[in-house]
Design a protein around this motif. Structure first.
Motif, PDB file in Angstrom:
ATOM      1  N   ARG A   3       0.845  -1.186   0.000  1.00 28.55           N
ATOM      2  CA  ARG A   3       0.000   0.000   0.000  1.00 28.55           C
ATOM      3  C   ARG A   3       0.875   1.229   0.000  1.00 28.55           C
ATOM      4  O   ARG A   3       1.922   1.279   0.640  1.00 28.55           O
ATOM      5  CB  ARG A   3      -0.887  -0.004   1.235  1.00 28.55           C
ATOM      6  N   MET A   4       0.415   2.268  -0.701  1.00 28.90           N
ATOM      7  CA  MET A   4       1.187   3.497  -0.806  1.00 28.90           C
ATOM      8  C   MET A   4       0.618   4.492   0.200  1.00 28.90           C
ATOM      9  O   MET A   4      -0.549   4.837   0.153  1.00 28.90           O
ATOM     10  CB  MET A   4       1.080   4.061  -2.222  1.00 28.90           C
ATOM     11  N   SER A   5       1.464   4.952   1.108  1.00 31.71           N
ATOM     12  CA  SER A   5       0.989   5.796   2.203  1.00 31.71           C
ATOM     13  C   SER A   5       0.470   7.143   1.709  1.00 31.71           C
ATOM     14  O   SER A   5      -0.312   7.788   2.394  1.00 31.71           O
ATOM     15  CB  SER A   5       2.100   6.005   3.217  1.00 31.71           C
ATOM     16  N   ASP A   6       0.879   7.561   0.519  1.00 29.84           N
ATOM     17  CA  ASP A   6       0.426   8.858   0.011  1.00 29.84           C
ATOM     18  C   ASP A   6      -0.675   8.729  -1.043  1.00 29.84           C
ATOM     19  O   ASP A   6      -0.969   9.691  -1.734  1.00 29.84           O
ATOM     20  CB  ASP A   6       1.613   9.632  -0.565  1.00 29.84           C
ATOM     21  N   CYS A   7      -1.278   7.551  -1.139  1.00 31.44           N
ATOM     22  CA  CYS A   7      -2.294   7.325  -2.176  1.00 31.44           C
ATOM     23  C   CYS A   7      -3.694   7.500  -1.593  1.00 31.44           C
ATOM     24  O   CYS A   7      -4.059   6.813  -0.630  1.00 31.44           O
ATOM     25  CB  CYS A   7      -2.124   5.917  -2.752  1.00 31.44           C
ATOM     26  N   LEU A   8      -4.461   8.408  -2.194  1.00 28.70           N
ATOM     27  CA  LEU A   8      -5.817   8.685  -1.704  1.00 28.70           C
ATOM     28  C   LEU A   8      -6.672   7.419  -1.669  1.00 28.70           C
ATOM     29  O   LEU A   8      -7.377   7.162  -0.676  1.00 28.70           O
ATOM     30  CB  LEU A   8      -6.480   9.740  -2.598  1.00 28.70           C
ATOM     31  N   PHE A   9      -6.636   6.622  -2.735  1.00 28.93           N
ATOM     32  CA  PHE A   9      -7.523   5.458  -2.753  1.00 28.93           C
ATOM     33  C   PHE A   9      -7.048   4.380  -1.785  1.00 28.93           C
ATOM     34  O   PHE A   9      -7.878   3.677  -1.199  1.00 28.93           O
ATOM     35  CB  PHE A   9      -7.698   4.933  -4.175  1.00 28.93           C
ATOM     36  N   CYS A  10      -5.743   4.236  -1.579  1.00 24.81           N
ATOM     37  CA  CYS A  10      -5.287   3.322  -0.522  1.00 24.81           C
ATOM     38  C   CYS A  10      -5.796   3.786   0.843  1.00 24.81           C
ATOM     39  O   CYS A  10      -6.181   2.956   1.679  1.00 24.81           O
ATOM     40  CB  CYS A  10      -3.769   3.215  -0.526  1.00 24.81           C
ATOM     41  N   LYS A  11      -5.812   5.103   1.055  1.00 30.09           N
ATOM     42  CA  LYS A  11      -6.317   5.626   2.340  1.00 30.09           C
ATOM     43  C   LYS A  11      -7.812   5.371   2.482  1.00 30.09           C
ATOM     44  O   LYS A  11      -8.291   5.025   3.576  1.00 30.09           O
ATOM     45  CB  LYS A  11      -6.014   7.124   2.453  1.00 30.09           C
ATOM     46  N   ILE A  12      -8.574   5.534   1.405  1.00 33.47           N
ATOM     47  CA  ILE A  12     -10.006   5.240   1.466  1.00 33.47           C
ATOM     48  C   ILE A  12     -10.221   3.752   1.760  1.00 33.47           C
ATOM     49  O   ILE A  12     -11.032   3.376   2.614  1.00 33.47           O
ATOM     50  CB  ILE A  12     -10.695   5.681   0.150  1.00 33.47           C
ATOM     51  N   ILE A  13      -9.463   2.899   1.088  1.00 35.07           N
ATOM     52  CA  ILE A  13      -9.603   1.447   1.296  1.00 35.07           C
ATOM     53  C   ILE A  13      -9.260   1.072   2.736  1.00 35.07           C
ATOM     54  O   ILE A  13      -9.891   0.194   3.334  1.00 35.07           O
ATOM     55  CB  ILE A  13      -8.730   0.692   0.270  1.00 35.07           C
ATOM     56  N   ALA A  14      -8.275   1.769   3.310  1.00 33.10           N
ATOM     57  CA  ALA A  14      -7.858   1.492   4.696  1.00 33.10           C
ATOM     58  C   ALA A  14      -8.776   2.144   5.724  1.00 33.10           C
ATOM     59  O   ALA A  14      -8.576   1.964   6.935  1.00 33.10           O
ATOM     60  CB  ALA A  14      -6.425   1.972   4.887  1.00 33.10           C
ATOM     61  N   GLY A  15      -9.763   2.923   5.262  1.00 34.28           N
ATOM     62  CA  GLY A  15     -10.676   3.584   6.191  1.00 34.28           C
ATOM     63  C   GLY A  15     -10.119   4.845   6.813  1.00 34.28           C
ATOM     64  O   GLY A  15     -10.688   5.379   7.767  1.00 34.28           O
ATOM     65  N   VAL A  17      -9.631   7.719   5.117  1.00 34.86           N
ATOM     66  CA  VAL A  17     -10.325   8.848   4.486  1.00 34.86           C
ATOM     67  C   VAL A  17     -11.749   8.366   4.229  1.00 34.86           C
ATOM     68  O   VAL A  17     -11.937   7.263   3.711  1.00 34.86           O
ATOM     69  CB  VAL A  17      -9.632   9.256   3.166  1.00 34.86           C
ATOM     70  N   PRO A  18     -12.758   9.155   4.623  1.00 32.98           N
ATOM     71  CA  PRO A  18     -14.134   8.689   4.435  1.00 32.98           C
ATOM     72  C   PRO A  18     -14.550   8.680   2.967  1.00 32.98           C
ATOM     73  O   PRO A  18     -14.062   9.482   2.163  1.00 32.98           O
ATOM     74  CB  PRO A  18     -14.968   9.702   5.226  1.00 32.98           C
ATOM     75  N   ALA A  19     -15.445   7.760   2.650  1.00 33.30           N
ATOM     76  CA  ALA A  19     -16.012   7.692   1.299  1.00 33.30           C
ATOM     77  C   ALA A  19     -17.344   6.970   1.402  1.00 33.30           C
ATOM     78  O   ALA A  19     -17.591   6.233   2.364  1.00 33.30           O
ATOM     79  CB  ALA A  19     -15.079   6.937   0.353  1.00 33.30           C
ATOM     80  N   SER A  20     -18.190   7.198   0.419  1.00 32.28           N
ATOM     81  CA  SER A  20     -19.470   6.501   0.353  1.00 32.28           C
ATOM     82  C   SER A  20     -19.254   5.198  -0.403  1.00 32.28           C
ATOM     83  O   SER A  20     -19.136   5.176  -1.627  1.00 32.28           O
ATOM     84  CB  SER A  20     -20.499   7.392  -0.353  1.00 32.28           C
TER      85      SER A  20
END
Ligand code: 5GP
Ligand code: ZN
Length: 117
Positions: A3-15, A17-20
């Motif tokens: 996982r890339m620590s600076d990747c927005l979608f990795c952060k969303i997948i990890a919970g 960053v919030p997303a619907s």
């Protein structure tokens, strides 16, 4: 791939960053686009961090098929499978890729023009 620590979608997948989230399983997460371009606009995102289509390997062939089949399933669930829908991968600068973790756009619910802008 890690996982890339600076990747927005990795952060969303990890919970982180919030997303619907509209669907998830062991392979994919599907979220509503934050800036929808059609009544239905979701992003089908693999849990694996792959920056662009240029980075795919033969080992990813099944993953890409799974992404397209999920798009078709979601279009059908939403009632758009007969009216029509569009599936798009933007790759690199001139295509307007802004998040460098592959994602399949699924758009539906209005007449979509061709050619795209
Ligand atoms: P690309 O331009 O890379 O093909 O698509 C990236 C998409 O991600 C864009 O349609 C953009 O609206 C969406 N997006 C960017 N940031 C966020 C976010 O924080 N949350 C969600 N749900 N979508 C985002
Ligand atoms: Zn990522």
């Amino acid at each position: 791939m890690a996982r890339m620590s600076d990747c927005l979608f990795c952060k969303i997948i990890a919970g982180q960053v919030p997303a619907s989230i509209v669907y998830q399983d062991e392979t994919l997460v599907v979220i509503k686009d934050i800036n929808p371009q059609a009544p239905l606009h979701v992003l089908i995102i693999p849990r694996t961090h792959i920056p662009t289509l240029n980075d795919l390997s033969p080992a990813d062939d099944a993953l890409v098929g799974t992404m397209f089949r999920r798009a078709a399933a979601l279009a059908k669930e939403s009632g758009y499978h007969e009216r029509g829908y569009r599936t798009v991968f933007n790759t690199s600068r001139e295509a307007g890729q802004s998040v460098f973790h592959i994602h399949l756009h699924l758009l539906a619910g209005r007449a979509l023009t061709w050619p795209p802008g």
